[in-house]
Write a protein that holds these residues in place. Structure first.
Motif, PDB file in Angstrom:
ATOM      1  N   ILE A   1       0.842  -1.195   0.000  1.00 60.00           N
ATOM      2  CA  ILE A   1       0.000   0.000   0.000  1.00 60.00           C
ATOM      3  C   ILE A   1       0.878   1.247   0.000  1.00 60.00           C
ATOM      4  CG2 ILE A   1      -0.249   0.060   2.538  1.00 60.00           C
ATOM      5  CD1 ILE A   1      -3.241   0.798   2.020  1.00 60.00           C
ATOM      6  N   SER A   2       0.503   2.212  -0.830  1.00 63.13           N
ATOM      7  CA  SER A   2       1.200   3.503  -0.856  1.00 63.13           C
ATOM      8  C   SER A   2       0.153   4.607  -0.898  1.00 63.13           C
ATOM      9  CB  SER A   2       2.129   3.615  -2.068  1.00 63.13           C
ATOM     10  OG  SER A   2       1.377   3.642  -3.273  1.00 63.13           O
ATOM     11  N   SER A   3       0.550   5.807  -0.531  1.00 60.59           N
ATOM     12  CA  SER A   3      -0.408   6.908  -0.523  1.00 60.59           C
ATOM     13  C   SER A   3       0.318   8.246  -0.626  1.00 60.59           C
ATOM     14  CB  SER A   3      -1.243   6.883   0.764  1.00 60.59           C
ATOM     15  OG  SER A   3      -2.216   7.914   0.742  1.00 60.59           O
TER      16      SER A   3
ATOM     17  N   ASN B   1      -6.566  16.643  -0.614  1.00 61.00           N
ATOM     18  CA  ASN B   1      -6.538  15.686  -1.724  1.00 61.00           C
ATOM     19  C   ASN B   1      -5.622  14.538  -1.333  1.00 61.00           C
ATOM     20  OD1 ASN B   1      -3.767  15.994  -3.627  1.00 61.00           O
ATOM     21  ND2 ASN B   1      -4.173  17.681  -2.218  1.00 61.00           N
ATOM     22  N   GLN B   2      -6.002  13.313  -1.712  1.00 61.95           N
ATOM     23  CA  GLN B   2      -5.190  12.149  -1.351  1.00 61.95           C
ATOM     24  C   GLN B   2      -5.503  10.991  -2.292  1.00 61.95           C
ATOM     25  OE1 GLN B   2      -5.122  11.318   2.826  1.00 61.95           O
ATOM     26  NE2 GLN B   2      -3.717   9.585   2.661  1.00 61.95           N
ATOM     27  N   VAL B   3      -4.461  10.245  -2.628  1.00 64.30           N
ATOM     28  CA  VAL B   3      -4.635   9.017  -3.409  1.00 64.30           C
ATOM     29  C   VAL B   3      -4.040   7.850  -2.620  1.00 64.30           C
ATOM     30  CG1 VAL B   3      -4.641  10.159  -5.661  1.00 64.30           C
ATOM     31  CG2 VAL B   3      -2.485   9.365  -4.698  1.00 64.30           C
ATOM     32  N   VAL B   4      -4.659   6.676  -2.783  1.00 64.29           N
ATOM     33  CA  VAL B   4      -4.167   5.455  -2.141  1.00 64.29           C
ATOM     34  C   VAL B   4      -4.066   4.380  -3.215  1.00 64.29           C
ATOM     35  CG1 VAL B   4      -4.587   3.693  -0.378  1.00 64.29           C
ATOM     36  CG2 VAL B   4      -5.319   6.058   0.027  1.00 64.29           C
ATOM     37  N   ASN B   5      -2.937   3.677  -3.248  1.00 60.58           N
ATOM     38  CA  ASN B   5      -2.736   2.579  -4.190  1.00 60.58           C
ATOM     39  C   ASN B   5      -2.533   1.289  -3.418  1.00 60.58           C
ATOM     40  OD1 ASN B   5      -2.539   4.353  -6.581  1.00 60.58           O
ATOM     41  ND2 ASN B   5      -0.693   5.066  -5.546  1.00 60.58           N
TER      42      ASN B   5
ATOM     43  N   ILE C   1       4.231   0.480   2.128  1.00 58.24           N
ATOM     44  CA  ILE C   1       4.049  -0.300   3.351  1.00 58.24           C
ATOM     45  C   ILE C   1       3.585  -1.712   2.978  1.00 58.24           C
ATOM     46  CG2 ILE C   1       2.654  -0.515   5.469  1.00 58.24           C
ATOM     47  CD1 ILE C   1       4.538   1.756   5.770  1.00 58.24           C
ATOM     48  N   PHE C   2       4.098  -2.701   3.695  1.00 55.80           N
ATOM     49  CA  PHE C   2       3.696  -4.094   3.502  1.00 55.80           C
ATOM     50  C   PHE C   2       2.853  -4.501   4.710  1.00 55.80           C
ATOM     51  CE2 PHE C   2       7.602  -3.234   1.311  1.00 55.80           C
ATOM     52  CZ  PHE C   2       7.415  -3.810   0.056  1.00 55.80           C
TER      53      PHE C   2
ATOM     54  N   PHE D   1      -4.986   2.909   8.393  1.00 55.20           N
ATOM     55  CA  PHE D   1      -3.821   3.329   9.190  1.00 55.20           C
ATOM     56  C   PHE D   1      -2.526   3.124   8.404  1.00 55.20           C
ATOM     57  CE2 PHE D   1      -6.736   2.494  12.897  1.00 55.20           C
ATOM     58  CZ  PHE D   1      -6.703   3.773  13.431  1.00 55.20           C
ATOM     59  N   ARG D   2      -2.423   1.992   7.690  1.00 56.93           N
ATOM     60  CA  ARG D   2      -1.208   1.712   6.911  1.00 56.93           C
ATOM     61  C   ARG D   2      -1.060   2.712   5.762  1.00 56.93           C
ATOM     62  NH1 ARG D   2      -0.939  -1.171  10.604  1.00 56.93           N
ATOM     63  NH2 ARG D   2       0.180   0.726  11.191  1.00 56.93           N
ATOM     64  N   ALA D   3      -2.182   3.076   5.131  1.00 59.85           N
ATOM     65  CA  ALA D   3      -2.130   4.037   4.024  1.00 59.85           C
ATOM     66  C   ALA D   3      -1.626   5.389   4.501  1.00 59.85           C
ATOM     67  CB  ALA D   3      -3.512   4.180   3.384  1.00 59.85           C
ATOM     68  N   GLU D   4      -2.120   5.840   5.650  1.00 60.19           N
ATOM     69  CA  GLU D   4      -1.667   7.131   6.179  1.00 60.19           C
ATOM     70  C   GLU D   4      -0.208   7.060   6.607  1.00 60.19           C
ATOM     71  OE1 GLU D   4      -2.075  11.216   7.317  1.00 60.19           O
ATOM     72  OE2 GLU D   4      -2.955   9.858   5.827  1.00 60.19           O
ATOM     73  N   GLN D   5       0.208   5.918   7.148  1.00 60.02           N
ATOM     74  CA  GLN D   5       1.622   5.730   7.480  1.00 60.02           C
ATOM     75  C   GLN D   5       2.483   5.822   6.221  1.00 60.02           C
ATOM     76  OE1 GLN D   5       2.514   1.901   9.204  1.00 60.02           O
ATOM     77  NE2 GLN D   5       4.698   2.321   9.379  1.00 60.02           N
ATOM     78  N   ALA D   6       2.007   5.220   5.137  1.00 56.19           N
ATOM     79  CA  ALA D   6       2.742   5.269   3.865  1.00 56.19           C
ATOM     80  C   ALA D   6       2.882   6.708   3.375  1.00 56.19           C
ATOM     81  CB  ALA D   6       2.022   4.420   2.820  1.00 56.19           C
ATOM     82  N   ARG D   7       1.803   7.496   3.515  1.00 55.38           N
ATOM     83  CA  ARG D   7       1.856   8.908   3.083  1.00 55.38           C
ATOM     84  C   ARG D   7       2.844   9.698   3.929  1.00 55.38           C
ATOM     85  NH1 ARG D   7       0.018  14.047   4.081  1.00 55.38           N
ATOM     86  NH2 ARG D   7      -0.852  13.461   6.116  1.00 55.38           N
ATOM     87  N   GLN D   8       2.768   9.517   5.243  1.00 53.84           N
ATOM     88  CA  GLN D   8       3.625  10.298   6.131  1.00 53.84           C
ATOM     89  C   GLN D   8       5.102   9.911   6.013  1.00 53.84           C
ATOM     90  OE1 GLN D   8       1.944   9.993  10.090  1.00 53.84           O
ATOM     91  NE2 GLN D   8       0.405  11.537   9.659  1.00 53.84           N
TER      92      GLN D   8
END
Length: 429
Positions: free
Chosen positions: A212-214, A299-303, A423-424, A411-418
């Motif tokens: 996951i990335s964001s 604005n935010q994107v999540v993959n 994140i795995f 939570f993992r997506a926001e961690q990836a953004r910050q």
């Protein structure tokens, strides 16, 4: 989708009598033979009094603090918890421990630990937990799930989901309003979009997410974007007429047209020109959107990548004409599905090259306050009340395990953004 269930009236305590609490409580008006509100807890006198009057509650069943209900013998079959996001854990765990079935507004909680504690308490006490992921109950999204599961587009390879929040809605809720700061509520992906990530997981058949990335930012609602000559409040601003986010336009113009529902109903107890003007002079909703204390992304994107090789992307943006009318594209090996924010679901078949139209169940009629989210508010509480009446957790689409799984991905997506990295999620069990 509406349910017929046994000749039993399910009784409920309402904890948090704001907008969402009032909406869920109103099921008792639509189906008094199925659901009855017997108590309310809310620190605000006006909110308590509204529920008390609406449902004819005795004074000894009206409380400022939900903890006072927990000191009593069990009053009802279930509790509806619609307190602010940061105040979900204590009532959810407390009422589960007393044997109440729980309908909990989304998000479950704003920390991983609290989400896990709520799920553990409900499972330990063998009570039903339904989380307010209303989108699973939205008829067109149910139709999409049905079409995917039928195999009609083959195997799903990719999903694109877009949420247009709406320019004035974002300014109301996430710049001036209750969800404008992470320290007072939570990050916007959790507050606004946790049920979007939940949709992706649901549509993919609960496939395990492996990566996951964001990316996202607070792009526009910042002090450095403030127009020259703008005031800190809209009511005395010389350039307000040229501003799309003017509080005069968002609130006062609506009141003048007799429109006193959301978002006007949020800023003062009994909307009138006088009370709204006072709220805009003194309260947070009259502030300039470029001069507020907000800090959440606009604005935010999540993959996401899943164990089977499928991919999905979600985007949220504030700056849209449409308000929360989500658009969906789902690409399968035999065809694709499209939903344009309203109307039916369209399928294109690769073999026949034909487009077929798949209409969803109509929004339920005469649902009153429960007509929100295209009738999904109604279907959510209907399924919960049915589950409680029959003691059948299968009636609930948003139980503890599935809701916890999708919350953890948020939570993992926001961690990836910050942290600006992929994140795995399997590393975080």
């Amino acid at each position: 989708m509406s349910s017929d269930y046994p000749n039993k009236i399910v009784t409920a305590v309402i904890v948090g009598a704001g907008n969402r609490g009032q909406i869920y409580a109103s099921f008792a008006k639509v189906h008094p033979q199925k659901f009855k509100v017997v108590a309310v807890a809310d620190p605000r006198k006006f909110a308590r009094a509204l529920i008390q009057k609406e449902y004819n509650l005795q004074n000894n069943h009206v409380f400022e603090d939900f903890q006072d209900i927990l000191k009593l013998d069990k009053l009802a079959d279930c509790v509806v918890i619609a307190t602010p996001d940061t105040l979900h854990k204590e009532p959810a765990v407390g009422f589960a421990n007393k044997g109440y079935n729980v309908l909990l507004e989304k998000p479950m909680a704003v920390t991983e630990e609290d989400c896990k504690a709520i799920c553990a308490a409900c499972k330990k006490n063998n009570v039903i937990l339904a989380v307010g992921h209303v989108l699973r109950y939205f008829p067109p999204f149910q139709k999409i799930k049905e079409l995917i599961d039928s195999g009609i587009i083959g195997e799903v390879v990719n999903i694109q989901l877009h949420e247009p929040v709406g320019w004035f809605h974002f300014a109301h809720s996430y710049v001036r309003g209750n969800w404008n700061r992470e320290d007072n509520s939570t990050f916007v992906l959790m507050a606004k979009c946790c049920h979007d990530i939940d949709l992706l997981v649901w549509w993919l058949g609960d496939q395990r997410c492996t990566k996951i990335s964001s990316f996202g930012s607070l792009f526009h609602f910042r002090k450095d974007k403030k127009p020259e000559g703008a005031s800190s409040r809209c009511l005395d601003c010389s350039v307000e007429g040229d501003c799309a986010y003017s509080a005069k336009k968002v609130y006062l113009e609506r009141v003048k047209q007799g429109m006193t529902g959301w978002p006007v109903s949020i800023i003062c107890e009994e909307p009138s020109i006088k009370s709204v003007t006072k709220a805009l002079k003194e309260g947070p909703y009259g502030r300039c959107v470029y001069d507020s204390d907000n800090d959440v992304c606009d604005n935010q994107v999540v993959n996401l990548e899943f164990a089977g090789g499928q991919t999905a992307s979600f985007s949220m943006v504030a700056f849209t004409e449409k308000v929360c009318e989500r658009q969906v594209k789902i690409f399968g090996t035999k065809g694709e599905l499209t939903y344009n924010g309203s109307g039916p679901v369209y399928r294109f078949d690769f073999n026949s090259k034909e487009i077929s139209v798949h209409s969803a169940a109509p929004s339920t009629i005469n649902a009153g306050q429960l007509s929100g989210h295209g009738g999904a508010d109604y279907y959510l509480i209907d399924s919960f009340v049915c589950a409680v009446a029959e003691n059948d957790t299968s009636k609930v689409l948003t139980g503890p395990d599935v809701s916890l799984r999708s919350h953890l991905l948020v939570f993992r997506a926001e961690q990836a953004r910050q942290e600006n990295r992929v994140i795995f999620p399997q590393d975080h069990h």
